[in-house]
Design a protein around this motif. Structure first.
Motif, PDB file in Angstrom:
ATOM      1  N   ARG B  42       0.825  -1.209   0.000  1.00  0.00           N
ATOM      2  CA  ARG B  42       0.000   0.000   0.000  1.00  0.00           C
ATOM      3  C   ARG B  42       0.861   1.262   0.000  1.00  0.00           C
ATOM      4  O   ARG B  42       0.523   2.258  -0.647  1.00  0.00           O
ATOM      5  CB  ARG B  42      -0.918   0.006   1.232  1.00  0.00           C
ATOM      6  N   GLU B  45       2.077   1.782  -3.476  1.00  0.00           N
ATOM      7  CA  GLU B  45       0.986   2.305  -4.308  1.00  0.00           C
ATOM      8  C   GLU B  45       0.750   3.795  -4.050  1.00  0.00           C
ATOM      9  O   GLU B  45       0.327   4.536  -4.936  1.00  0.00           O
ATOM     10  CB  GLU B  45      -0.314   1.530  -4.037  1.00  0.00           C
ATOM     11  N   ARG B 278      -4.203   8.465  -1.083  1.00  0.00           N
ATOM     12  CA  ARG B 278      -3.840   7.050  -0.896  1.00  0.00           C
ATOM     13  C   ARG B 278      -3.156   6.832   0.448  1.00  0.00           C
ATOM     14  O   ARG B 278      -3.290   5.770   1.062  1.00  0.00           O
ATOM     15  CB  ARG B 278      -2.918   6.595  -2.019  1.00  0.00           C
ATOM     16  N   THR B 282      -4.353   4.451   3.491  1.00  0.00           N
ATOM     17  CA  THR B 282      -3.474   3.495   4.165  1.00  0.00           C
ATOM     18  C   THR B 282      -3.552   3.657   5.685  1.00  0.00           C
ATOM     19  O   THR B 282      -3.596   2.675   6.426  1.00  0.00           O
ATOM     20  CB  THR B 282      -2.024   3.670   3.669  1.00  0.00           C
ATOM     21  N   TRP B 285      -6.704   2.121   6.798  1.00  0.00           N
ATOM     22  CA  TRP B 285      -6.572   0.658   6.753  1.00  0.00           C
ATOM     23  C   TRP B 285      -5.796   0.165   7.990  1.00  0.00           C
ATOM     24  O   TRP B 285      -6.185  -0.829   8.611  1.00  0.00           O
ATOM     25  CB  TRP B 285      -5.869   0.249   5.453  1.00  0.00           C
TER      26      TRP B 285
END
Lengths: 310, 310
Positions: B42, B45, B278, B282, B285
């Motif tokens: 992640r 990314e 992003r 993360t 998450w």
């Protein structure tokens, strides 16, 4: 590579404590007048000399501030403390003066979206209203400051042009205010924005003192304060415990915490007159007794450095 | 009144993501290798190009990092990412190189108290050990960096003399490291401290690149990063979500959050190559899936500014 600025800190910074007004106004816990007065007493014991103590706005819209008269009737008058009352119009200004406020703070808005939501006025409206309010304040010989809110970004409209902020500052100076505050109402500013805004406002309004009001919503408040100090600003708003929240981001934090500001400044050798340990104690009292919920400040969790011998 | 420095920001800052090592090492939740690899994926990314991926220390002392070999065996090798492994001695360095780390980070300590507690070594010991470790790294042609921990204050001994930090930096440069990191291990620094330390270290060790590692324990991390950038530093450590905590203040936060750093820098027009949205994803998450506890970052609560049209 950027060039280094002056590494030395200013000798002294004036902290304007906004907890009793801006902090409590948005807090989910409603507290009574006696607890507010205890809060104010604790702030004074910690060394606060100037504070926003109450607001004189529509009590139906801001019920947490409905007891402004009672608060002002109860504050100590023998401690050399200056109490600021917030007013958004002529009626509010008269009430604040009658209640005994030493200074009045008026709020201009830097963009349409927030102006509509917060006080149903355009930026121009608020500048026109300030002209009228300033005449009354002048006649009453009460110092008047103007906060330009959402000066670094609007939750509805997005970006705010620094030239617009500078133009409002010019209007405020023309109205005769003694101090202009730039409010990062939603905590969007970066330190580079702060440098630009301070320079633009200074150029447009060289006479009034300049005060900066930061929210830590996006963690940038202390960086912004550091940048403001580097740009020559020496008056900073802060709220004990960092109370106040952010109405536009329910999980996020609002006002920068007084004890966090005092920590950074004292480590840099900057005098504020505020006792860090007593301010931390006040934040913990807010958390455990007055508001009964966690507060956002970091010093109240981490403690100062170096650790005190106990 | 202080003078203004240069208001312009650097064009680009390299963020070294330390979440997979420094972040997870102190986290109360132990996660397995697969989840670590998802975390690393992640991060890549989101745009991370250089990260601390694992440590090669005694697994009995740091069980959360016992799977360093397995982590390094699983990281993607086709994404142009540099993986740093942490080592505290020659044995650790050999393990890190065998595991495939692209760079090794060694930790010196700037004061006795922390040195005793963290790695049972004095500052001198760590400088001597670095000499030996550097020979091995040189022979293996693996770049070596040295972090000077507690460079801005020690949780046991209190103040740390900037001259001592500069002397360790001189030793590190003499050992041939390519990069020196100054670690504010307990989040004690003020931005004025940062300016002083950067200047002192630059004078003592002009050759190695300079990287700064801040903890937000006392809310000063972004101010310190801003001051570091002003002093010409362009490499900054950060941890996704701000994970990592502070072992010396259980309720306090540790590593500065990557997304908070990226927000401030991007508002200032500084390129990091990292996608804010992003990185926020993360952090969320980590909070909801991987670690299942709140993380310290503010951007993951407040969201960016201006708000994205969705």
């Amino acid at each position: 590579m950027t060039q280094t600025g002056q590494a030395s800190a200013p000798e002294r910074v004036e902290i304007v404590e906004v907890g009793p007004r801006d902090g409590l106004q948005n807090d989910p816990t409603l507290i009574d007048t006696g607890v507010k007065l205890e809060f104010i007493h604790r702030l004074i014991e910690a060394g606060v000399k100037r504070m926003e103590a109450a607001s004189f706005v529509n009590p139906k819209l801001v019920p947490a501030m409905a007891d402004g008269d009672a608060v002002m009737a109860g504050v100590p008058r023998d401690r050399g403390v200056t109490y600021i009352g917030l007013a958004l119009n002529e009626r509010g200004l008269r009430r604040a003066i009658d209640a005994g406020c030493d200074e009045i703070n008026f709020v201009m808005v830097a963009s349409e979206g927030f102006g509509r939501a917060n006080q149903n006025a355009t930026p121009e409206d608020t500048a026109d209203l300030l002209d009228r309010v300033a005449i009354l304040a002048h006649d009453a010989r009460v110092p008047l400051s103007a906060t330009i809110s959402v000066a670094f970004g609007d939750p509805f409209d997005g970006e705010v042009d620094v030239n617009r902020v500078a133009e409002l500052a010019r209007r405020a100076a023309a109205a005769g205010v003694s101090e202009i505050a730039l409010g990062d109402t939603i905590g969007a500013a970066s330190p580079w924005d702060v440098r630009r805004a301070v320079e633009a406002v200074r150029a447009a309004a060289p006479d009034p003192r300049l005060r900066l009001h930061f929210h830590n919503t996006r963690n940038t408040a202390l960086a912004n304060i550091y940048a403001a100090l580097e740009a020559g600003v020496t008056i900073i708003d802060a709220s004990a415990g960092g109370i106040g929240g952010c109405p536009f981001a329910p999980r996020a934090t609002g006002n920068v915490a007084t004890e966090d500001v005092v920590y950074m400044l004292s480590r840099g050798g900057v005098e504020t007159g505020i006792d860090l340990d007593r301010m931390i104690e006040t934040a913990r009292w807010l958390e455990t007794v007055a508001l009964r919920h966690p507060v956002a400040s970091m010093l109240s969790k981490a403690g100062g450095f170096p650790p005190r011998a106990s």
